[in-house]
Design a protein around this motif. Structure first.
Motif, PDB file in Angstrom:
ATOM      1  N   TYR A 144      66.361  47.552  31.869  1.00  0.00           N
ATOM      2  CA  TYR A 144      67.055  48.508  31.007  1.00  0.00           C
ATOM      3  C   TYR A 144      66.079  49.538  30.459  1.00  0.00           C
ATOM      4  CZ  TYR A 144      71.103  49.963  28.271  1.00  0.00           C
ATOM      5  OH  TYR A 144      72.170  50.671  27.772  1.00  0.00           O
ATOM      6  N   SER A 159      67.146  42.120  28.280  1.00  0.00           N
ATOM      7  CA  SER A 159      66.252  42.712  29.272  1.00  0.00           C
ATOM      8  C   SER A 159      64.801  42.328  29.000  1.00  0.00           C
ATOM      9  CB  SER A 159      66.422  44.233  29.276  1.00  0.00           C
ATOM     10  OG  SER A 159      65.732  44.806  30.371  1.00  0.00           O
ATOM     11  N   ALA A 166      67.281  47.834  24.894  1.00  0.00           N
ATOM     12  CA  ALA A 166      68.145  46.668  25.077  1.00  0.00           C
ATOM     13  C   ALA A 166      68.414  46.011  23.727  1.00  0.00           C
ATOM     14  CB  ALA A 166      67.490  45.672  26.030  1.00  0.00           C
TER      15      ALA A 166
END
Length: 372
Positions: free
Chosen positions: A11, A42, A49
């Motif tokens: 991410y 993540s 994230a």
């Protein structure tokens, strides 16, 4: 009642195609349904994230993930899989299989999108695909041929596989002529290539072949847009590309930029191209191609895996079987404005009818509803 999804993936702000893919995907899922909540787990460098807890140097990272899942109590877990995202001390993705088992013990359905499915899987890949598909509720592949190839790779075709192409942005409203003027491309033919700065992308092959194109089209420009990432290898590769450009007899007609584009800026760059060229050496599918389709740019790609399949499905360009002959496809397309316009129209039509994010989001929600 709001349904909660835990999304496990690379991410942002990681310089990774799956990070950008996940960001686009999640935005569209939320737009498609107000009855869904998505929380992202993540890696530790994925600061955007909700839970940046995955550290691949820590063999116990799955326990940190399962701790979050127990806290959040989701209705479903959706994993974005690519081998390098979860490889821990060469464990051949064993820990992701263990994580799936732990999630199943909580009686939570698991769906996984496979970003690295090839027509021919090696032994380790075949083992992972076979074992993971046995454990999860549903697997999502990007191309039909990937599903069919499982028969020879793992001995059977599971019934829990769904096909969803890589999503593309819909209804981009960009003034191409204005954008080209901004880049000083008036009266120029622009051949562009883009991607993560990695040897697999084949930028140097394109530079080697460019003199043959420049000879035919003195007003042509080769624009190389490399996205850097943190590894030492990316810096080495960028140096190699620069060296090849400096050695080229037609270096004056080659542009080179290494930067991490913001998405709107990237779409503007793609829109400025007459042709998008992806001479990749290996790839399962390509986010750059998906962005190119959204921008309506005719594409020339290496005829490998999902790249070739997507071009055949969309009829938005040319798939080249032999990378040494890329220049012939470029010359063919530069010669014909009519053909470029045809491929551009096909690209936009494919996004409208098949690969638009709103379509992918709706189909994904239909899959979710089968299991929660």
């Amino acid at each position: 009642m709001v349904k909660k999804v835990i999304w496990i993936s690379s991410y942002l702000p990681r310089s990774c195609g799956i990070a950008y893919y996940s960001d686009d995907y999640i935005k569209e899922l939320k737009k498609a349904s107000k009855g869904i909540s998505i929380r992202v787990i993540s890696h530790t460098d994925a600061k955007k994230a909700d839970y940046p807890v995955i550290n691949l140097k820590d063999r116990e990272w799955p326990l940190k993930v399962i701790k979050v899942i127990k806290k959040e109590k989701p209705n479903l877990v959706h994993i974005q899989h690519e081998y390098g995202l979860y490889e821990t001390y060469e464990d051949k993705n064993q820990r992701i299989l263990e994580l799936i088992d732990m999630i199943k013990k909580l009686k939570i359905p698991v769906i996984m999108t496979y970003h690295s499915i090839y027509e021919k899987l090696n032994e380790d890949q075949a083992h992972f695909v076979k074992e993971s598909l046995k454990k999860i509720s549903a697997g999502i592949f990007h191309e039909e041929y990937q599903k069919k190839a499982l028969k020879k790779n793992i001995g059977f075709i599971p019934k829990n596989i769904y096909i969803l192409p890589h999503g593309s942005e819909e209804n981009l409203k960009l003034d191409r002529e204005k954008i080209r003027m901004g880049f000083d491309y008036k009266n120029k033919l622009v051949v562009g290539s883009a991607g993560i700065a990695d040897e697999r992308k084949g930028f140097r092959t394109l530079i080697h072949q460019w003199p043959k194109v420049a000879k035919k089209f003195p007003n042509a420009i080769l624009s190389l847009e490399l996205k850097p990432h943190a590894s030492k290898e990316t810096r080495i590769y960028i140096d190699k590309v620069l060296e090849e450009i400096m050695k080229s007899k037609v270096s004056h007609s080659i542009e080179f930029i290494a930067k991490d584009y913001e998405e709107t800026e990237f779409y503007k760059k793609l829109t400025s191209f007459d042709i998008l060229v992806l001479p990749y050496k290996s790839e399962s599918q390509s986010g750059v191609l998906a962005h190119g389709l959204a921008a309506g740019v005719p594409a020339i790609v290496t005829d490998i895996e999902g790249l070739g399949a997507e071009i055949r499905n969309s009829k938005a360009g040319i798939a080249v079987k032999h990378r040494k002959k890329f220049y012939l496809a470029i010359i063919k397309l530069l010669k014909s404005k009519r053909l470029r316009e045809k491929f551009s129209k096909n690209a936009l039509n494919y996004v409208k009818k098949v690969s638009g994010w709103s379509i992918i989001a709706k189909k994904t929600l239909n899959i979710y509803e089968k299991f929660w």
